[in-house]
Design an enzyme around this catalytic site. Sequence first.
Site, mmCIF file in Angstrom:
data_model
loop_
_atom_site.group_PDB
_atom_site.id
_atom_site.type_symbol
_atom_site.label_atom_id
_atom_site.label_comp_id
_atom_site.label_asym_id
_atom_site.label_seq_id
_atom_site.Cartn_x
_atom_site.Cartn_y
_atom_site.Cartn_z
ATOM 1 N N SER A 150 73.675 11.657 32.204
ATOM 2 C CA SER A 150 74.194 12.266 33.430
ATOM 3 C C SER A 150 73.429 13.523 33.829
ATOM 4 C CB SER A 150 75.679 12.595 33.272
ATOM 5 O OG SER A 150 75.903 13.361 32.112
ATOM 6 N N ASP B 249 84.821 20.917 32.819
ATOM 7 C CA ASP B 249 83.479 20.363 32.611
ATOM 8 C C ASP B 249 82.525 21.533 32.418
ATOM 9 O OD1 ASP B 249 80.997 19.212 32.637
ATOM 10 O OD2 ASP B 249 81.213 18.193 34.563
ATOM 11 N N HIS C 78 77.963 19.606 32.772
ATOM 12 C CA HIS C 78 77.194 19.374 33.997
ATOM 13 C C HIS C 78 77.124 20.644 34.832
ATOM 14 C CE1 HIS C 78 78.897 15.427 32.749
ATOM 15 N NE2 HIS C 78 77.629 15.070 32.921
#
Length: 447
Positions: free
Chosen positions: A161, A413, A416
């Site tokens: 990702s 998160d 990211h």
Amino acid sequence: MGFITNLLKEQRHILLTRKLLPWFIYALLPLAFFRLYFHPIHLPENSIHQSPQIVVSSSSSSLSTPPFSSSPVLEEEVNAITETSCDYTDGKWVPDKLGPLYNGSTCGTIKAAQNCIAHGRTDLDYLYWRWKPHKCSLSRFDPNKFFHLMTNKHIAFIGDSMARNQVESLLCILSSVSKPHLVYRDGEDNKFRRWNFPSYNLTLSVYWSPFLVDGIEKSNTGPNHNKLFLHRVNEKWAVDLDDFHLVVFSIGHWYLHPAVYYEGDELVMGCHYCPGLNHTEIGFYDALRKALRTTFQTVIDRRNPANSDELNIFLATFSPSHFDGEWDKAGACPKTKPYEENEKKLEGMDAEIRGIEMEEVEEAKSRAKQNGGLRIEALDVTKISMLRPDGHPGPYMNPFPFANGVGDRIQNDCVHWCLPGPVDTWNEILLEIMNKWERQSSRNRGL
């Protein structure tokens, strides 16, 4: 009387000298600067710290000026005058009044969980920092320059990702000049996508391949571990290798998950965190190294030397996470500004993973020398990323997480990156390296 006359003459001479001396010095200063500009002083090599990884030489001021740079001419002149190689990993984050390179609400390609502003993040100071190397300048990304270099090319971002995060950043930056068309989409969560910029015939693709090698991902209904076949790559990306002009590989985080490693179709090398299985626990470092070596060797073996187009391969190094606490136990990343250089050190697992990646890049470089038109480089973003705990979505991975008050546990998160955000700098460094290569090619051609 003659003595007095001579004394007066000497005093007038002294006064005249005192008056003329400052003007003489002022006259010499422009000449000195002119001399240094065209004939800089070259220090001995061992007096300048140089990195064997990302080293960009900035010796030309002929690049086009980005329309949105605060002082683009000065940055180019500084790099041109010094004519020294620059380690872009050696620097710090400094305040930047110009702000982000694009408007995240208009580019239309950001994964919702990284669109922090759209999800209600109000502390926007994280948008107003830029990376400043200590020994050179990093110019703001110039989309027109990028299009000039990549017209009629195909760029592929392959990996986990982080690869998706970076390609979406690049798409948003380029969208400020030209609108991309989504020409292909496949897989759950848009894991395989392709865009084309028709005005430049530039193609951007993203391939989901979190191990680079062939693997079977764990699932909710099957075994709670990944299966990796370290002796062969994932053909979902490798089958298109001949179509690529530039590739950015990105792996690391998925190697932290439980896994069983195979050196052949049936031969088990060992495992990482596999209680209950009759396999030797070996951790994941050796598996990561073998996967990278298999990946680079496959690229080298399959590269057709007769192909007239260059193939440039980058490996984006590991991007550290910033959880305060365990990621699955209310871990969060509440910091609102970057770390200072002396506040955070690269150590432990983050340093170990980066070290393996850098070593395998250097090893692959030496093996690729026999293959004309193939270039392998590291995109070393580990330290740059480590110093930005404020750039993650945090609780804003979900829309307006505090709309109903602060809950007992809000998922964060801290892996990211918000878009716009620190990951945009990865693409600025990528362009700097491409600029360096173009200047080298021009010098080799005698242009």
